[in-house]
Write an enzyme that holds these catalytic residues in place. Structure first.
Site, PDB file in Angstrom:
ATOM      1  N   GLY A 139      39.498   6.649  16.573  1.00 32.81           N
ATOM      2  CA  GLY A 139      38.174   7.090  16.114  1.00 32.81           C
ATOM      3  C   GLY A 139      37.762   6.323  14.866  1.00 32.81           C
ATOM      4  N   ARG A 191      39.146 -10.413   2.040  1.00 35.21           N
ATOM      5  CA  ARG A 191      38.994 -11.093   0.744  1.00 35.21           C
ATOM      6  C   ARG A 191      40.336 -11.281   0.032  1.00 35.21           C
ATOM      7  NH1 ARG A 191      32.930  -9.561  -1.081  1.00 35.21           N
ATOM      8  NH2 ARG A 191      31.973 -10.605   0.707  1.00 35.21           N
ATOM      9  N   CYS A 246      42.545   2.360  23.896  1.00 34.00           N
ATOM     10  CA  CYS A 246      43.016   1.432  24.938  1.00 34.00           C
ATOM     11  C   CYS A 246      44.261   2.037  25.572  1.00 34.00           C
ATOM     12  CB  CYS A 246      43.328   0.081  24.290  1.00 34.00           C
ATOM     13  SG  CYS A 246      44.091  -1.105  25.396  1.00 34.00           S
ATOM     14  N   GLY A 277      44.814   5.623  13.211  1.00 32.96           N
ATOM     15  CA  GLY A 277      45.637   6.816  13.031  1.00 32.96           C
ATOM     16  C   GLY A 277      47.030   6.647  13.635  1.00 32.96           C
ATOM     17  N   ASP A 305      40.515  12.906  10.129  1.00 33.24           N
ATOM     18  CA  ASP A 305      41.269  14.154  10.339  1.00 33.24           C
ATOM     19  C   ASP A 305      42.318  14.470   9.263  1.00 33.24           C
ATOM     20  OD1 ASP A 305      39.868  14.273  12.730  1.00 33.24           O
ATOM     21  OD2 ASP A 305      41.508  13.480  13.937  1.00 33.24           O
ATOM     22  N   ARG A 326      22.091  36.389  10.056  1.00 34.64           N
ATOM     23  CA  ARG A 326      22.930  36.138  11.223  1.00 34.64           C
ATOM     24  C   ARG A 326      24.376  35.855  10.845  1.00 34.64           C
ATOM     25  NH1 ARG A 326      18.849  31.938  14.229  1.00 34.64           N
ATOM     26  NH2 ARG A 326      17.816  33.462  15.549  1.00 34.64           N
ATOM     27  N   GLY A 377      32.261  28.393   0.952  1.00 35.09           N
ATOM     28  CA  GLY A 377      32.369  29.833   0.716  1.00 35.09           C
ATOM     29  C   GLY A 377      32.338  30.635   2.003  1.00 35.09           C
ATOM     30  N   GLU A 426      38.220  22.542  15.302  1.00 38.06           N
ATOM     31  CA  GLU A 426      38.164  22.060  16.689  1.00 38.06           C
ATOM     32  C   GLU A 426      39.407  22.481  17.492  1.00 38.06           C
ATOM     33  OE1 GLU A 426      38.347  17.780  16.717  1.00 38.06           O
ATOM     34  OE2 GLU A 426      37.818  17.663  18.832  1.00 38.06           O
TER      35      GLU A 426
END
Ligand code: ADP
Ligand code: F6P
Length: 324
Positions: free
Chosen positions: A15, A29, A77, A106, A131, A166, A189, A227
């Protein structure tokens, strides 16, 4: 001391993460400053196997430090887990004169780097993922920007949630790790923070708390859901049915991965990219750059991949005290 490598390749994999461009720029550089040539490998290991390889000079990375995404593009890949393709990748590196490689990505990407090292291409990993789920390091490129992006989005949801009185469930990225959820839960919060491995799936407890809070006059109820816990939409439906309070689920999704990198991501990514080149110039291979206990350090990739980490235990305990 002469450089142990003549030509360094650099690729981004997995990602994308804000700050990857700063790391790439630092690789290019720093290498050029040491008299080492640089080649950019496009689209991760996919681009390596397809020989999508470009020459890079100092201007190839001009005007990129403030840009989100990755100018080298990235990909997953699946073929690269196969030893036959790993060998092909190593042979392509050799064909293009690439005797050192920096892999920005990662844990998955580091496994590819480990294989290329074993096949004779000196390879260094640089931790790039929003993550924060790489065990050997306290910092990964992109996390800081992602939590600030998610925090701003959650602030906005809170405004409308309060106006309508809500309950809002906001799902943040992180795959199976709860770092983004924990940081945003505290920063925004939240009334509840649901984290993989910590959340006990006791929805009754949440429902009782929502009803209690409503009685006390609270105008909103923010749940930050990781998630890895998921199911935000169905949870919202059940909570609405049980409490009679309108409940909405928002899945923040890929907006968390985009945007101009924060100052910290630009600077730390630059330090890490530069250090990766230093390691290659010293003849090192199979190492991963990390930030541990306030210092930039490096670990053997095998050792790094064997480490595990959870969300910070003390931070989690404090979050429990603050969620009301
Ligand atoms: P991340 O690097 O962010 O953890 P992934 O887990 O998707 O992302 O891995 C990125 C890429 O790394 C994969 O698409 C694959 O090309 C390569 N990779 C993952 N696991 C391995 C493995 N066991 N061996 C070789 N390459 C791997
Ligand atoms: O690893 C970064 C990440 O954004 C995770 O938080 C998320 O689970 C995953 O990548 C999403 O992947 P994709 O972009 O392939 O949907």
């Amino acid at each position: 001391m002469a450089n142990a490598v003549k030509t360094i390749g650099v690729l981004t994999s997995g990602g994308d993460a804000p700050g990857m461009n700063a790391a790439t720029r630092a690789v290019v550089r720093t290498a050029l400053a040491k008299g080492i040539n640089v080649k950019g490998i496009l689209k991760g290991y996919n681009g390596l196997l397809n020989e999508e390889i470009i020459d890079m000079d100092a201007t190839s990375v001009s005007d990129t430090i403030d840009r989100g995404g990755t100018i080298l593009y990235t990909a997953r890949c699946l073929e690269f887990v196969d030893p036959e393709y790993q060998k092909k990748g190593a042979d392509i590196c050799k064909k293009h004169g690439i005797d050192g490689l920096v892999v920005i990505g990662g844990d998955g990407s580091f496994k590819g780097a480990q294989k290329l090292s074993a096949l004779g291409v000196n390879t260094i990993g640089v931790p790039g993922t929003i993550d924060l789920d790489i065990a050997c390091t306290d910092y990964t490129i992109g996390f800081d920007t992602a939590i600030n992006t998610a925090m701003s989005a959650i602030d906005k949801i809170r405004d409308t949630s309060t106006s309508h009185e809500r309950c809002s469930i906001i799902e943040v990225m992180g795959r199976n790790a709860g770092h983004i959820a924990l940081w945003c839960g505290i920063a925004n919060g939240a009334e509840d923070i649901l984290i993989p491995g910590k959340y006990d799936f006791n929805e009754e407890k949440i429902i009782e708390k929502i009803i209690e809070n409503k009685k006390k006059g609270k105008k909103h109820y923010i749940i930050v859901n990781a998630e890895g816990v998921g199911h935000s939409s169905s949870m919202a439906k059940r909570i609405e049915e049980a409490t009679g309070i309108e409940t909405r689920a928002t899945i923040l999704g890929h907006m968390q991965r985009g945007g101009s990198p924060s100052c910290k991501d630009r600077v730390y990514a630059s330090m890490m990219g530069s250090m990766a080149v230093d390691l290659l110039a010293e003849g090192k291979t199979n190492r991963v750059v990390a930030y541990k206990n306030g210092e930039f350090v490096d670990y053997d990739i095998d050792e790094a991949l064997a480490m595990t980490k959870d969300v910070d235990a003390h931070m989690y305990e404090v979050s429990k005290l603050l969620c009301r």
